[in-house]
Scaffold this motif. Sequence first.
Motif, PDB file in Angstrom:
ATOM      1  N   CYS A   3      14.244  25.751   4.964  1.00 20.95           N
ATOM      2  CA  CYS A   3      15.064  25.696   3.772  1.00 20.95           C
ATOM      3  C   CYS A   3      15.673  27.080   3.592  1.00 20.95           C
ATOM      4  O   CYS A   3      15.185  28.059   4.167  1.00 20.95           O
ATOM      5  CB  CYS A   3      14.231  25.305   2.557  1.00 20.95           C
ATOM      6  N   CYS A  45      16.140  21.130   4.674  1.00 14.55           N
ATOM      7  CA  CYS A  45      16.779  20.715   3.429  1.00 14.55           C
ATOM      8  C   CYS A  45      18.296  20.606   3.605  1.00 14.55           C
ATOM      9  O   CYS A  45      18.860  21.030   4.609  1.00 14.55           O
ATOM     10  CB  CYS A  45      16.431  21.685   2.303  1.00 14.55           C
ATOM     11  N   GLY A  46      18.932  20.055   2.598  1.00 12.22           N
ATOM     12  CA  GLY A  46      20.378  19.844   2.621  1.00 12.22           C
ATOM     13  C   GLY A  46      21.165  21.135   2.750  1.00 12.22           C
ATOM     14  O   GLY A  46      22.227  21.161   3.377  1.00 12.22           O
ATOM     15  N   ARG A  47      20.669  22.235   2.178  1.00 12.12           N
ATOM     16  CA  ARG A  47      21.390  23.519   2.280  1.00 12.12           C
ATOM     17  C   ARG A  47      21.461  23.993   3.730  1.00 12.12           C
ATOM     18  O   ARG A  47      22.466  24.547   4.158  1.00 12.12           O
ATOM     19  CB  ARG A  47      20.725  24.576   1.402  1.00 12.12           C
ATOM     20  N   HIS A  49      21.380  21.967   6.330  1.00 13.06           N
ATOM     21  CA  HIS A  49      22.291  21.015   6.966  1.00 13.06           C
ATOM     22  C   HIS A  49      23.742  21.416   6.714  1.00 13.06           C
ATOM     23  O   HIS A  49      24.569  21.397   7.627  1.00 13.06           O
ATOM     24  CB  HIS A  49      22.014  19.603   6.446  1.00 13.06           C
ATOM     25  N   GLU A  50      24.066  21.788   5.473  1.00 13.28           N
ATOM     26  CA  GLU A  50      25.430  22.223   5.149  1.00 13.28           C
ATOM     27  C   GLU A  50      25.820  23.465   5.941  1.00 13.28           C
ATOM     28  O   GLU A  50      26.933  23.567   6.455  1.00 13.28           O
ATOM     29  CB  GLU A  50      25.552  22.507   3.653  1.00 13.28           C
ATOM     30  N   ALA A  64      19.421  11.803   8.978  1.00 13.93           N
ATOM     31  CA  ALA A  64      19.223  11.905   7.534  1.00 13.93           C
ATOM     32  C   ALA A  64      17.981  11.115   7.162  1.00 13.93           C
ATOM     33  O   ALA A  64      17.801   9.987   7.605  1.00 13.93           O
ATOM     34  CB  ALA A  64      20.439  11.366   6.788  1.00 13.93           C
ATOM     35  N   GLU A  67      16.575  11.112   0.193  1.00 11.39           N
ATOM     36  CA  GLU A  67      16.103  11.982  -0.885  1.00 11.39           C
ATOM     37  C   GLU A  67      14.581  11.923  -0.938  1.00 11.39           C
ATOM     38  O   GLU A  67      13.991  10.847  -0.888  1.00 11.39           O
ATOM     39  CB  GLU A  67      16.679  11.519  -2.221  1.00 11.39           C
ATOM     40  N   SER A  78      17.671  16.447  -0.517  1.00 17.05           N
ATOM     41  CA  SER A  78      18.087  15.758   0.701  1.00 17.05           C
ATOM     42  C   SER A  78      17.325  16.349   1.871  1.00 17.05           C
ATOM     43  O   SER A  78      17.210  17.565   2.000  1.00 17.05           O
ATOM     44  CB  SER A  78      19.584  15.936   0.942  1.00 17.05           C
ATOM     45  N   TYR A  80      16.647  16.228   6.173  1.00 17.44           N
ATOM     46  CA  TYR A  80      17.181  15.874   7.483  1.00 17.44           C
ATOM     47  C   TYR A  80      16.134  16.225   8.527  1.00 17.44           C
ATOM     48  O   TYR A  80      15.303  17.102   8.328  1.00 17.44           O
ATOM     49  CB  TYR A  80      18.475  16.646   7.761  1.00 17.44           C
TER      50      TYR A  80
END
Length: 89
Positions: A3, A45-47, A49-50, A64, A67, A78, A80
Amino acid sequence: GMCMGEAILANVGSPHYTNYTIIGDPVNTAARLMQMAPPNEILFCGRVHEALREGRTALDEVEARGEVTLRGKQAAISVYALPVALQEA
């Protein structure tokens, strides 16, 4: 588990005993993701992934996972997964 976000990296403790450590919400989130990851897989985490998408990293293998509400957290994040290929010796 992975993360990203703001964290503190420093010597923490008293004058008699200090410990070099890192603390913060992203550290706790990464630890929780690590605990729930199945063998041979990295959860992030989504951050993260971004950031990978913005860097144009090949994300063909990323799945994915939806949640997830982690222990000690109120809001879901989110999640992954990236399978880790093991090489035989």
